[in-house]
Design an enzyme around this catalytic site. Sequence first.
Site, mmCIF file in Angstrom:
data_model
loop_
_atom_site.group_PDB
_atom_site.id
_atom_site.type_symbol
_atom_site.label_atom_id
_atom_site.label_comp_id
_atom_site.label_asym_id
_atom_site.label_seq_id
_atom_site.Cartn_x
_atom_site.Cartn_y
_atom_site.Cartn_z
ATOM 1 N N ARG A 20 1.037 -1.279 -0.147
ATOM 2 C CA ARG A 20 0.221 0.152 -0.101
ATOM 3 C C ARG A 20 0.845 1.308 0.047
ATOM 4 N NH1 ARG A 20 -3.445 -0.456 4.810
ATOM 5 N NH2 ARG A 20 -1.719 -1.165 5.710
ATOM 6 N N ASN A 38 -6.345 -2.459 1.820
ATOM 7 C CA ASN A 38 -6.199 -3.935 1.866
ATOM 8 C C ASN A 38 -7.712 -4.303 1.953
ATOM 9 O OD1 ASN A 38 -3.234 -4.071 2.145
ATOM 10 N ND2 ASN A 38 -3.413 -4.161 4.246
#
Length: 99
Positions: A20, A38
């Site tokens: 990320r 996520n």
Amino acid sequence: MSELVRHVTIRGRVQGVGYRAWVEDEASARGLEGWVRNRRDGSVEAVFAGPGDVVSNMIAACRQGPWSARVDAVQDEAAGPDMLKLRRAGDRFAVLPTI
């Protein structure tokens, strides 16, 4: 160049490896708008908006990811600008909470 909005889901070893943060850095460096988060199923989901060639290059980069990741699959779909509304007002690119 036309604006393009794409919704991408990345599967593999992509959580717990800085994926990320890597997406946020890469997208911001490319001047893209959007978000990344996520998912509880172990995947990473992202939305990228910007010039078509830049979005396409970002998606291609997601197929590799950071050195610590192992990308098994990238699903890429058209998305509408309403997908960008998940960010806080004023955010250009955001990391959203896990869903």
